[in-house]
Design an enzyme around this catalytic site. Structure first.
Site, PDB file in Angstrom:
ATOM      1  N   ASN A 163     -21.413 -46.506  -4.556  1.00  0.00           N
ATOM      2  CA  ASN A 163     -22.321 -45.076  -4.951  1.00  0.00           C
ATOM      3  C   ASN A 163     -22.787 -45.543  -6.212  1.00  0.00           C
ATOM      4  OD1 ASN A 163     -23.180 -42.805  -5.611  1.00  0.00           O
ATOM      5  ND2 ASN A 163     -21.386 -41.577  -5.338  1.00  0.00           N
ATOM      6  N   HIS A 223     -20.275 -34.729  -2.112  1.00  0.00           N
ATOM      7  CA  HIS A 223     -19.618 -35.489  -3.144  1.00  0.00           C
ATOM      8  C   HIS A 223     -19.269 -34.475  -4.431  1.00  0.00           C
ATOM      9  CE1 HIS A 223     -19.006 -37.975  -6.735  1.00  0.00           C
ATOM     10  NE2 HIS A 223     -18.797 -39.146  -5.903  1.00  0.00           N
ATOM     11  N   LYS A 280     -24.749 -43.612  -7.939  1.00  0.00           N
ATOM     12  CA  LYS A 280     -24.768 -42.159  -8.626  1.00  0.00           C
ATOM     13  C   LYS A 280     -26.295 -42.637  -9.387  1.00  0.00           C
ATOM     14  CE  LYS A 280     -19.865 -41.895  -8.837  1.00  0.00           C
ATOM     15  NZ  LYS A 280     -18.678 -41.348  -9.730  1.00  0.00           N
ATOM     16  N   SER A 300     -11.916 -44.675  -9.135  1.00  0.00           N
ATOM     17  CA  SER A 300     -11.354 -45.847  -9.927  1.00  0.00           C
ATOM     18  C   SER A 300     -10.890 -47.061  -9.202  1.00  0.00           C
ATOM     19  CB  SER A 300     -10.210 -45.312 -10.919  1.00  0.00           C
ATOM     20  OG  SER A 300     -10.853 -44.491 -11.981  1.00  0.00           O
ATOM     21  N   GLU A 358     -11.519 -38.369  -2.480  1.00  0.00           N
ATOM     22  CA  GLU A 358     -11.701 -38.687  -3.734  1.00  0.00           C
ATOM     23  C   GLU A 358     -11.239 -37.718  -4.887  1.00  0.00           C
ATOM     24  OE1 GLU A 358     -15.366 -41.618  -4.339  1.00  0.00           O
ATOM     25  OE2 GLU A 358     -16.252 -39.836  -4.301  1.00  0.00           O
TER      26      GLU A 358
HETATM   27  P1  13P Z   1     -15.536 -44.410  -9.908  1.00  0.00           P
HETATM   28  O1  13P Z   1     -15.307 -45.687  -8.855  1.00  0.00           O
HETATM   29  O2  13P Z   1     -16.451 -44.673 -10.981  1.00  0.00           O
HETATM   30  O3  13P Z   1     -14.266 -43.708 -10.062  1.00  0.00           O
HETATM   31  O4  13P Z   1     -16.360 -43.123  -8.967  1.00  0.00           O
HETATM   32  C1  13P Z   1     -15.798 -42.777  -7.959  1.00  0.00           C
HETATM   33  C2  13P Z   1     -16.846 -42.131  -6.941  1.00  0.00           C
HETATM   34  O5  13P Z   1     -17.225 -41.119  -7.304  1.00  0.00           O
HETATM   35  C3  13P Z   1     -17.483 -42.658  -5.884  1.00  0.00           C
HETATM   36  O6  13P Z   1     -18.289 -41.856  -5.079  1.00  0.00           O
END
Ligand code: 13P
Length: 234
Positions: free
Chosen positions: A6, A91, A8, A194, A158
């Site tokens: 992802n 999300h 983001k 993470s 998550e």
């Molecule tokens: P991180 O891997 O940066 O913790 O993010 C997880 C996430 O939100 C994936 O959608």
């Protein structure tokens, strides 16, 4: 295993193109058979030519309409142009920062289900909920209005407190939540929060874990490839 990246709000369109090409080369060269998903930003949605059949490009978000007057949003018509048939819904960043209600999330789910999209549906509790021992109750509430029987559903657990912190949830905690979800969720279950090359082996070994949804450690293609490599043979 499923490995999903992802992006983001990271990476340019130019880098996304390079990313997908490099990832594709890595997948073919190493005969990787896992299911790989990449969710770039809306401005980088494209398949960028021929890619391995086990790499899928998906949208991080879209509005549940074909087209119309929804300033700042993209709809089905814009996804169709790039043959995008996979979407992330629910999300925690959209729930918390963009204030998406469960009602809107369920509406998006219904719309994209009608369109036959693969849906990666995200759930996750805050630290406060966890400290109050209300995790499962909270997670089930995030399934309100969601058809758990949908055949193209993937669920991503998550925990919000583990996202972007560099510290993933403990193996026992992930195991406990995924096993509890498994009672009612027959779709693949992912863990996110993470995930990185140093903990992928342990996470991939969790009984009910069918894959991972990765943020920060997947934004550079070399790092995503290393995670995929380290997760092999689990
Ligand atoms: P991180 O891997 O940066 O913790 O993010 C997880 C996430 O939100 C994936 O959608």
């Amino acid at each position: 295993m499923i490995y999903a990246s992802n992006f983001k709000t990271n990476n340019t369109r130019a880098y996304t193109k390079e990313y997908i090409k490099t990832l594709d080369k890595f997948i073919s060269k190493n005969s990787i058979k896992d299911e790989i998903y990449v969710f770039p930003t809306a401005t980088s949605l494209d398949i960028f030519g021929d890619i391995s059949s086990n790499i899928t490009i998906g949208a991080q978000n879209a509005y549940p309409v074909k087209n119309g007057s929804y300033t700042g949003e993209i709809g089905l018509e814009q996804l169709d142009e790039f043959d995008i048939k996979t979407i992330l819904i629910g999300h925690s960043e959209r729930r918390e920062i963009l204030k998406e209600s469960q009602e809107l999330i369920a509406q998006k789910f219904d719309f994209f289900k009608e369109q036959g999209f693969r849906i990666i549906y995200c759930i996750g509790e805050t630290k406060e909920i966890r400290d109050e021992n209300e995790t499962m109750e909270y997670l089930w509430s995030e399934f309100e209005g969601i058809d758990l029987g949908y055949e193209k559903l993937i669920v991503a657990y998550e925990p919000i407190w583990a996202i972007g912190t560099g510290v993933s949830a403990k193996k026992e905690d992930i195991d406990e939540v995924l096993s509890a979800l498994r009672v009612q969720v027959k779709s693949p279950l992912l863990y996110g929060g993470s995930v990185k090359s140093s903990n992928i082996k342990e996470i991939a070994s969790i009984k009910e874990c069918d894959g991972v949804l990765i943020g920060s450690a997947s934004w550079k293609v070399e790092s995503f490839c290393e995670i995929i490599k380290n997760g092999q043979n689990q």
